[in-house]
Write an enzyme that holds these catalytic residues in place. Structure first.
Site, PDB file in Angstrom:
ATOM      1  N   HIS A  64     -33.393  -8.866  -8.067  1.00  0.00           N
ATOM      2  CA  HIS A  64     -31.967  -9.112  -7.825  1.00  0.00           C
ATOM      3  C   HIS A  64     -31.305  -7.767  -7.509  1.00  0.00           C
ATOM      4  O   HIS A  64     -31.529  -6.786  -8.215  1.00  0.00           O
ATOM      5  CB  HIS A  64     -31.344  -9.750  -9.063  1.00  0.00           C
ATOM      6  CG  HIS A  64     -29.981 -10.310  -8.829  1.00  0.00           C
ATOM      7  ND1 HIS A  64     -28.890  -9.510  -8.587  1.00  0.00           N
ATOM      8  CD2 HIS A  64     -29.522 -11.580  -8.795  1.00  0.00           C
ATOM      9  CE1 HIS A  64     -27.822 -10.275  -8.421  1.00  0.00           C
ATOM     10  NE2 HIS A  64     -28.176 -11.535  -8.545  1.00  0.00           N
TER      11      HIS A  64
ATOM     12  N   ARG B  43     -20.197 -10.431  -5.337  1.00  0.00           N
ATOM     13  CA  ARG B  43     -20.270 -10.043  -3.923  1.00  0.00           C
ATOM     14  C   ARG B  43     -19.731 -11.161  -3.038  1.00  0.00           C
ATOM     15  O   ARG B  43     -19.038 -10.909  -2.048  1.00  0.00           O
ATOM     16  CB  ARG B  43     -21.712  -9.696  -3.535  1.00  0.00           C
ATOM     17  CG  ARG B  43     -22.111  -8.269  -3.910  1.00  0.00           C
ATOM     18  CD  ARG B  43     -23.568  -7.978  -3.600  1.00  0.00           C
ATOM     19  NE  ARG B  43     -24.443  -8.640  -4.554  1.00  0.00           N
ATOM     20  CZ  ARG B  43     -25.588  -9.234  -4.242  1.00  0.00           C
ATOM     21  NH1 ARG B  43     -25.996  -9.264  -2.986  1.00  0.00           N
ATOM     22  NH2 ARG B  43     -26.318  -9.808  -5.168  1.00  0.00           N
TER      23      ARG B  43
END
Lengths: 530, 212
Positions: free
Chosen positions: A315, A335
Site C-alpha cells: 500500500h 487521496r
C-alpha cells in the site's frame, strides 16, 4: 539508496498554501514497475521445488514456509478429543463470518475456529469502503473491466464477474444484518471514486467501513444459534482421507492450554486471510497480528494448487514518522478526497489515483533517487499533503476521517497542520489458493474465501474490492460447502503430510523448518512454544 | 516535529510491571511492544495494533488509581502496573436480527432483550472505561428512550472491547446495546433507492428469456 532531503530542509520547502502543480505524466508504467516495485526486487522470488506448484515462482520467505515440515504427527492425534460438524470455518474475519453465517442459513452445523479473538482480522482495519456497481453511470460490466485492468489482466474473468455481479446483493445482505453506510440527503448510498475506478463505486461508513462491517458480522455470528465459535484456536494441520486426496477435517490447537483437538467435517472453509506479518522483503506491514499466511501452508500441504505467489500489494501510504504505528495505513480515501503526494522538494511526482502498485513504485523511486524526506538517516518517506486538503475543504478530515484523526492524535500529530510522512507498506496478498466460482479449491472438501484465495485481483487489487471479495466468496463458499451431502469421513489421516514429507526428502530439502507460522517471532516469545 | 521527540524518547528507559513481572523498556513503546520485548507469556489478546479491534484490554494501576484501556494505544510509564485482561465472556443477551418481523414492536423487543438498559444509575463507570471516549451513558439513555438512530450514532467509534460491559454494575452490556441500536437502524430504515433500483434491474435481466 541515495540520502534524501533532510527533514528540516524538506519542511522548509513545504508550504501549505502553495498551489499544487499537476502531476507529471507517467511515460511507461511497466518500466516503473519493473524497476521499483518490491515484487521485482532482485532475489525476491524463487522457484518452488516440491508440491503441486513445483517450478512456479514464489516469494522466497513464503516458499520456506510452504516447503516445510508440519507440527503434527500421528502420535499427537492419538487420544485427541474428536468433534464432528458439517462445516468447519477456519478464520474469524469477514470472509469466515460470512461463510459461517451462510452455511448455517443452509442448515449446516458450523464450527468457526479462529486463531485470536473473533473479529481480529484485517477486515476490522479496512477503512475506505466496499465496491458495488450501483451508480446510474456504473454497471457490473464496468466494475469487471476496472478490476481486470487494475490487476494488469492477471485475474480470472469468471471469478471477477462472479464477484462484481454479487456487489449490489452483498450490500443488501449486509444492510439486512444491520450494517450502516453513508447516504445522500435523498437516501441514496453515497458513492465515491478511488484509484483504478472509472466511476464512483465505493460505498462506505466514514473511515470505519471495515470496523462497522466486522462488528455487525461478529455480533451476528456470536448470537447465531447454530454456530459454535472457538477462539484462540489456530488450525495447524488439515486431515485427509486414507488416500490423502480429500479434506475431511482439521487439527485445532489452543493458544491458551496447547490442547490438540480433531475436528471431522464434510467440508472445511479456509478463510485465514493474508500474510503481512511475514514482513516479506523486510517491509513493515499494515496487517493484523494474525496475518501469517497459515491458510496457504495448510492448503498447499494437502495438495491445493496456489497461484500468483510472487505478487503482493504494497500500500503506497504507510505511516513512517510514528514508530509504534510504523507501516499502519493512511486510507487511500484521503487521496481520493484530494490529498496529493509530494517529494522532499515539495513537488508532485505521480498521479495519486493510479493503481496502488504504480503509486507504490513511484514512491520507492523518489526515495531511491534521493528525493525522499530523510529522518536522521534512519527512515525515509514522502509527504501526504493533508494540510492542503484541509485548507481547500475545511473540516473534511475531522468529518470523514475520524479514525485517522484519533490515531494520529495519540501520537501528537495533527494532519491538518503538518503533512504526514508515508512510505509503502506490505498490505495484501494478490494471489492465493486457486478457486472456482463456488470457492472450491482443487482439493475435494476444501474451500477457500477472502484474501487467502487467489485469481480475483490479478497482480494488483484496487481499493474496495477486498471487502466485496470476502463477503461475495465467503457466501459462495458457505453455500457450496453445505451442498455436498455425502456421509462424511470414515477415516481421518495425515496421508497428505506423509506425501509432502517424502517429496521433501527426495528433493533433499531441509526438514528443520516447521510451519504454519501462527504468530510472528516478536509476538511469539514466551507465548507459543512449539 | 513529533517524530524527533519520539526518537529521543525511545532512548530513555522506564521500569513498570506487566502481569506481575517487572520489566525495563524504552520510553515511547506501547504496552504491547513492551510485553513482547520482555517476553511476557500468555499475552494472546493482541490484534490490530491500531486501536480498532478492541482485543488488547488492560487494567492500569497508577498508585491507588485503577483504570482500563487498550494496550496498543497506551505508552509505557514509570511505575505503572499493567494487567492484560482476558477476553470478555459470551454475551448474556440474545437475539437474531431475523427474529424481528417488523419495526413497530421494536421498542418492546429491545426492553425484553436488554431489560437492564432502563436501570442506569449514572455511575459513569462505562464512560470512564471507554478507550474511545464515547458518551456511553448518553447513548444508553437514548436507547432506553427508543431513539435507536441517535443512540447508535453515539457508538460509531465503538471497537467492541466490551470494557463498558465489565464496568456496568447493572449488567447493561452497553457495547451490545449500542450495536443493537446501529443494527436495527440499518435493518429497518436503510432503503437506498439507487441500490434497490440496481437490484431490480439485475433481477429483471436474469428473468429475460434469452439470459443464459
Amino acid at each position: 539508496m541515495n540520502k534524501g532531503v533532510p527533514l528540516a530542509e524538506a519542511l522548509a520547502l513545504y508550504h501549505r498554501a502553495a498551489d499544487r502543480a499537476p502531476a507529471p505524466v507517467l511515460a511507461d508504467i511497466d518500466t516503473l514497475l519493473n524497476a521499483y516495485h518490491p515484487d521485482h526486487a532482485r532475489s525476491s522470488a524463487i522457484k518452488l521445488t516440491v508440491g503441486v506448484n513445483a517450478g512456479d515462482e514464489c516469494q522466497r520467505d513464503l516458499a520456506d514456509l510452504l516447503q516445510a515440515e508440519t507440527f503434527i504427527d500421528e502420535a499427537n492425534l492419538a487420544g485427541a478429543p474428536v468433534t464432528d460438524v458439517d462445516v468447519l470455518v477456519v478464520g474469524g474475519g469477514g470472509a469466515g463470518c460470512a461463510a459461517a453465517l451462510t452455511a448455517s442459513e443452509q442448515g449446516a452445523r458450523v464450527l468457526l475456529a479462529t486463531k485470536l479473538r473473533l473479529g481480529d482480522s484485517n477486515t476490522v482495519m479496512a477503512e475506505g469502503g466496499i465496491q458495488a456497481a450501483i451508480d446510474p453511470e456504473d454497471s457490473v460490466q464496468c466494475h469487471i473491466q476496472d478490476t481486470l485492468r487494475g490487476g494488469h489482466y492477471g485475474g480470472d474473468p469468471a471469478l471477477v464477474a462472479a464477484m462484481a455481479g454479487d456487489g449490489p446483493d452483498v450490500l443488501r445482505w449486509l444492510i439486512n444484518l444491520g450494517m450502516q453506510f453513508e447516504t445522500t440527503p435523498g437516501g441514496d448510498l453515497q458513492t465515491r471514486r478511488a484509484g483504478g475506478m472509472s466511476v464512483a463505486r465505493l460505498v462506505y461508513c466514514r473511515d470505519y467501513t471495515g470496523l462497522e462491517m466486522m462488528r455487525v458480522l461478529r455480533e451476528a455470528v456470536i448470537q447465531h444459534r447454530s454456530i459454535e465459535v472457538w477462539e484462540q484456536s489456530p488450525v495447524v494441520e488439515l486431515l485427509s482421507n486414507e488416500h490423502g486426496q480429500k479434506c475431511v477435517g482439521a487439527v485445532v490447537t489452543s493458544l491458551i492450554d496447547g490442547q490438540v483437538r480433531i475436528v471431522r467435517t464434510r467440508s472445511v472453509i479456509l478463510a485465514t486471510g493474508g500474510l503481512g506479518r511475514l514482513h516479506l522483503n523486510g517491509f513493515p506491514t499494515s496487517n493484523h497480528l494474525g496475518a501469517t499466511g497459515d491458510g496457504l501452508v495448510l492448503a498447499y500441504r494437502i495438495g491445493a494448487k496456489l497461484r500468483d505467489l510472487d505478487s503482493f500489494q504494497y500500500h503506497p501510504t504507510g505511516l513512517v514518522n510514528t514508530p509504534h504505528l510504523s507501516g499502519k495505513l493512511v486510507t487511500e480515501a484521503v487521496r481520493a478526497a484530494g490529498a496529493v503526494l509530494l517529494n522532499g522538494n515539495a513537488r508532485r511526482f505521480i498521479d495519486e489515483l493510479q493503481p496502488r502498485d504504480v503509486v507504490c513504485a513511484a514512491i520507492v523511486r523518489e526515495c531511491a533517487e534521493g528525493r525522499g524526506v530523510d529522518i536522521n538517516g534512519q527512515r525515509v518517506g514522502v509527504w501526504l499533503d493533508t494540510p492542503h486538503l484541509e485548507q481547500s475543504q475545511p473540516g473534511l478530515l475531522e468529518k470523514q476521517f475520524p479514525n485517522l484523526m484519533t490515531r494520529t492524535r495519540v501520537s501528537g500529530i495533527d494532519p491538518r497542520a503538518e503533512p504526514l510522512l508515508v512510505y509503502p507498506t506490505l498490505h495484501y496478498q494478490n494471489g492465493g489458493a486457486v478457486i472456482d466460482a463456488n470457492g472450491a479449491t482443487t482439493v475435494p472438501g476444501l474451500f477457500a474465501a477472502g484474501e487467502l484465495a487467489g485469481g480475483i485481483h490479478g497482480r494488483n487489487r484496487i481499493m474496495g474490492n477486498a471487502l466485496l471479495d470476502i463477503i461475495s466468496f465467503g457466501r459462495r463458499a458457505g453455500i457450496a460447502a453445505t451442498a455436498t451431502r455425502d456421509r462424511g469421513p470414515k477415516k481421518v489421516t495425515l496421508e497428505h503430510v506423509n506425501r509432502l514429507r517424502r517429496a521433501l526428502t527426495l528433493a533433499g530439502m531441509p526438514m528443520s523448518r516447521r510451519s504454519p507460522q501462527v504468530l510472528p517471532p516478536y509476538a511469539a516469545k514466551g507465548l507459543w512454544n512449539h | 516535529m513529533s517524530s524527533t521527540i519520539t526518537d529521543a524518547d525511545r532512548q530513555q528507559v522506564v521500569t513498570l510491571t506487566i502481569n506481575g513481572v517487572t520489566v525495563s523498556v524504552n520510553k515511547g513503546m506501547t504496552l504491547v511492544e513492551a510485553a513482547w520485548h520482555a517476553g511476557i507469556s500468555r499475552v494472546t489478546s493482541v490484534g490490530c495494533l491500531e486501536g480498532v479491534c478492541g482485543s488488547c484490554r488492560v487494567m492500569l494501576g497508577r498508585g491507588k488509581e485503577v483504570t482500563v484501556g487498550l494496550a496498543c494505544q497506551t505508552f509505557v510509564e514509570a511505575g505503572i502496573e499493567v494487567v492484560f485482561l482476558p477476553a470478555a465472556s459470551a454475551p448474556r443477551h440474545h437475539y437474531e436480527i431475523d427474529d424481528f418481523q417488523d419495526g413497530w414492536d421494536i421498542h418492546a423487543r429491545f426492553h425484553e432483550i436488554f431489560p437492564e438498559a432502563s436501570r442506569c444509575r449514572h455511575c459513569h463507570g462505562c464512560v470512564r472505561s471507554c478507550p474511545k471516549g464515547i458518551a456511553v451513558e448518553d447513548g444508553i439513555a437514548l436507547a432506553a428512550a427508543g431513539r435507536y438512530r441517535d443512540a447508535g450514532e453515539t457508538f460509531i467509534e465503538c471497537v467492541m472491547c466490551e470494557l463498558c460491559d465489565v464496568a456496568c454494575p447493572e449488567l447493561i452490556a452497553p457495547a451490545h446495546v449500542g450495536l443493537f441500536c446501529r443494527r436495527v437502524t440499518a435493518h429497518f430504515h436503510l432503503r437506498p433507492p439507487n441500490l434497490i433500483f440496481r437490484l431490480e434491474a439485475i433481477r429483471q435481466s436474469r428473468m429475460e428469456p434469452d439470459h443464459e
